[in-house]
Design a protein around this motif. Sequence first.
Motif, short mmCIF file in Angstrom:
data_model
loop_
_atom_site.label_atom_id
_atom_site.label_comp_id
_atom_site.label_asym_id
_atom_site.label_seq_id
_atom_site.Cartn_x
_atom_site.Cartn_y
_atom_site.Cartn_z
N ALA A 46 -5.25 79.97 39.04
CA ALA A 46 -5.88 80.73 37.91
C ALA A 46 -6.53 82.04 38.77
N LEU A 47 -6.19 82.21 39.95
CA LEU A 47 -7.06 83.44 40.85
C LEU A 47 -6.09 84.65 40.41
N PRO A 48 -7.10 85.72 40.43
CA PRO A 48 -6.49 87.08 39.94
C PRO A 48 -5.35 87.16 41.19
N LYS A 49 -4.42 88.36 41.08
CA LYS A 49 -3.48 88.65 42.00
C LYS A 49 -4.17 89.29 43.24
N HIS B 203 -6.06 92.82 42.58
CA HIS B 203 -7.26 92.69 41.57
C HIS B 203 -8.42 91.92 42.05
N ILE B 204 -8.37 91.23 43.27
CA ILE B 204 -9.45 90.34 43.83
C ILE B 204 -10.62 91.22 44.31
N ASP B 205 -11.80 90.89 43.48
CA ASP B 205 -13.16 91.25 44.05
C ASP B 205 -14.05 90.23 45.04
N HIS B 206 -13.86 90.50 46.28
CA HIS B 206 -14.32 89.34 46.97
C HIS B 206 -15.83 89.01 47.18
N ASP B 207 -16.56 90.02 46.25
CA ASP B 207 -17.93 89.73 46.09
C ASP B 207 -18.10 88.56 45.24
N GLN B 208 -17.11 88.18 44.70
CA GLN B 208 -17.32 87.13 43.52
C GLN B 208 -16.66 85.74 44.05
N PHE B 209 -16.80 85.54 45.24
CA PHE B 209 -16.56 84.15 45.75
C PHE B 209 -17.36 83.75 46.97
N ALA B 210 -17.57 82.39 46.82
CA ALA B 210 -17.83 81.87 48.27
C ALA B 210 -16.92 80.64 48.60
N VAL B 211 -17.10 80.10 49.75
CA VAL B 211 -16.18 79.02 50.14
C VAL B 211 -16.87 77.79 50.63
N TYR C 43 -5.57 73.76 30.89
CA TYR C 43 -5.49 74.66 31.90
C TYR C 43 -5.73 75.99 31.43
N MET C 44 -6.52 76.79 32.37
CA MET C 44 -6.42 78.10 32.04
C MET C 44 -5.37 78.85 31.78
N ASN C 45 -4.32 78.64 32.63
CA ASN C 45 -3.03 79.26 32.47
C ASN C 45 -2.07 78.76 31.53
N GLY C 46 -2.58 77.59 30.84
CA GLY C 46 -1.76 76.76 29.63
C GLY C 46 -0.77 75.79 30.20
N SER C 47 -0.91 75.38 31.46
CA SER C 47 0.21 74.52 31.96
C SER C 47 -0.33 73.97 33.35
N ASP C 48 0.17 72.80 33.74
CA ASP C 48 -0.16 72.26 35.07
C ASP C 48 0.67 72.74 35.99
N PRO C 49 0.17 73.69 36.86
CA PRO C 49 1.15 74.36 37.83
C PRO C 49 1.88 73.46 38.87
N ILE C 50 1.72 72.06 38.64
CA ILE C 50 2.49 71.25 39.72
C ILE C 50 3.43 70.40 38.79
N GLU D 10 -7.19 84.23 50.41
CA GLU D 10 -5.85 84.51 50.65
C GLU D 10 -4.86 83.11 50.76
N LEU D 11 -5.49 82.08 51.54
CA LEU D 11 -4.81 80.97 51.67
C LEU D 11 -4.63 80.29 50.25
N ALA D 12 -5.74 80.14 49.45
CA ALA D 12 -5.81 79.74 48.08
C ALA D 12 -4.37 80.43 47.36
N GLN D 13 -4.59 81.64 47.48
CA GLN D 13 -3.26 82.31 46.66
C GLN D 13 -2.17 81.88 47.20
N ARG D 14 -1.76 81.65 48.40
CA ARG D 14 -0.71 81.02 49.01
C ARG D 14 -0.29 79.78 48.35
N LEU D 15 -1.27 78.89 48.33
CA LEU D 15 -1.14 77.55 47.82
C LEU D 15 -0.79 77.48 46.29
#
Length: 570
Positions: free
Chosen positions: A359-362, A365-373, A332-339, A541-546
């Motif tokens: 693995a999302l930035p805080k 530090h989010i640049d919304h140009d770099q996302f699509a849903v 995993y990118m952060n070194g462990s399974d978050p669940i 924002e929802l992804a960060q909450r999850l």
Amino acid sequence: MIRSRALRVLVLALVFNPLYAAPAQVPFDVQPAGMCFRLAKRKLQGRFLHITDMHPDPHYSPGASEKSACHRKKPKKDKTRAGYYGTPFSDCDSPFSLTNFTLDYLDKKWTDDIDFVIWTGDNARHDNDRRRPRTTDEIYHLNRVMANKMQEVFLSKGIPVVPSLGNNDVWRKNILMPGPNDITHEYSSIWKAFIPFPSLQVFQRGAYYSAEVIPDHLAVVSLNTMYFYDSNKAVGGCEFKERDDPGNLQLDWLEVQLEMYRQRSMKVWLSGHVPPTPGNYFPECYVRYAEMALRYQDTILGHVFGHMNADHFTLIEARDLDVPLDENSGGYMNGSDPIGPLKKKKDKLYRELIQDFSALPKAKHIDHDQFAVVNVAPSVVPNPYLPSFRIFAYNITGAPKKYSELSRRKGHGPTLDRKQACKKGSAYQETWWCQLDKPWHSDGDAPSRTNTLWTPLGYAQYNIRKKRLNGSSKTRKPKFKLEYTTFPVSALHPPADLVASKFKYPIPLRHLPRSLRNSTVTESKFAPYQMRDLTIPAWVELAQRLARPKKEAELRRQFKKYMYQGGREG
């Protein structure tokens, strides 16, 4: 009669190149009129339907064994009998009693409240019974039956329908040769009423097209994801060195479409069957799609797909464009399974999503140009969950934004350092990863980023509960009920002054449970996400909450419950 009437109302739109034309299916005459636009025959409602994966089965037999795909008599040891309107949480497909009930319900309850329909494929049964193998004729027959029903329910009332090809809509499953071929020709006939006439030539080549569902304002692109899907071994997978690969030809076409719509200041929904993820698409197909999704973020309103049957969303990120690392590195990118440890191969999809969100930035530090849903809707077929459909609401107030010539040239390309990975003679030099150098068109004021005209505001998801489906019979019909909505409860009731001016509720009150019809209610089990809208920042924002395992434990539980509709991942 219906087909000839639908064809007569096709209107040709002015476009840059007739090969890429996408005229309207119905003669909408859109003019600003106070709070919303008005149509010649229909007034814009600010809602559309997304429906997917109906999988009708002509061999379905009520009372039959689940182990026989609900086709034959019940063995003594099999406890599950096929229900009259379907068998929830099973491997059985839909009886026609369910597909007809669903479309008749939408006809009666929703056709006055929606503007268009996105219909994302799989309109034939699965090939899950060796004693009754699928045939090409059966697949075409089922698709023709469903297309006729969609014409009767929607197109005959002036509601545009945009279908797309599913992986079970071809024989053999998952396999589609480069077109033109017999399959693309057959579907050009089956969907003749839905496809704008000038787009037929392109469709016959590749089974994709676009349609202006609100002429000069809003278009829906129907993609043939079979040419991106990594289970289709009949194509090359969009490799840069194979420019005539059907996946590359389709993405070339898509780029022209998006640029054309952008030049016309129009907005676009991208739709298809198999959702764009690294696990579903060939690597170079995915990286091209992802780059285009980010480059035209100011034009694309969203991405809607089916196929997975599980209700969820995924993020396309700028980091997806990185030259791939060693596939054997793993971890995993952060070194462990978050669940926690993955002891069983269960809930794999849920765990992968939480891993990505973690693995999302805080936030700062989010640049919304770099996302699509990417939104992935559950299916009508109760295989393996419950019959569902989704109603999106979108903003029809305000005026279209006109881009200046300066803003048209603004933007940025990927900021990743590719010099080493893409140097002459490297393994990636002749791949799409090393060709992504065009400027991006991101705009914080675009409707995908902030609530303005055409912005998706939220959706309401409806399903048939397990008890209702199990308890249904020939004389006792099931009922679709609200499962949940993304809206905050307060947003379901416009302020009194707007109601007085005949401003429409985002979801008509009659389609809400009684508990939500009361404007004084502030919280509800039907509104777990409380999203202000469906813009990219709101989804991130929802992804960060999850991603917060302790603080948002209840939100995670709800998200997982809705993903599998109370069941488990198969």
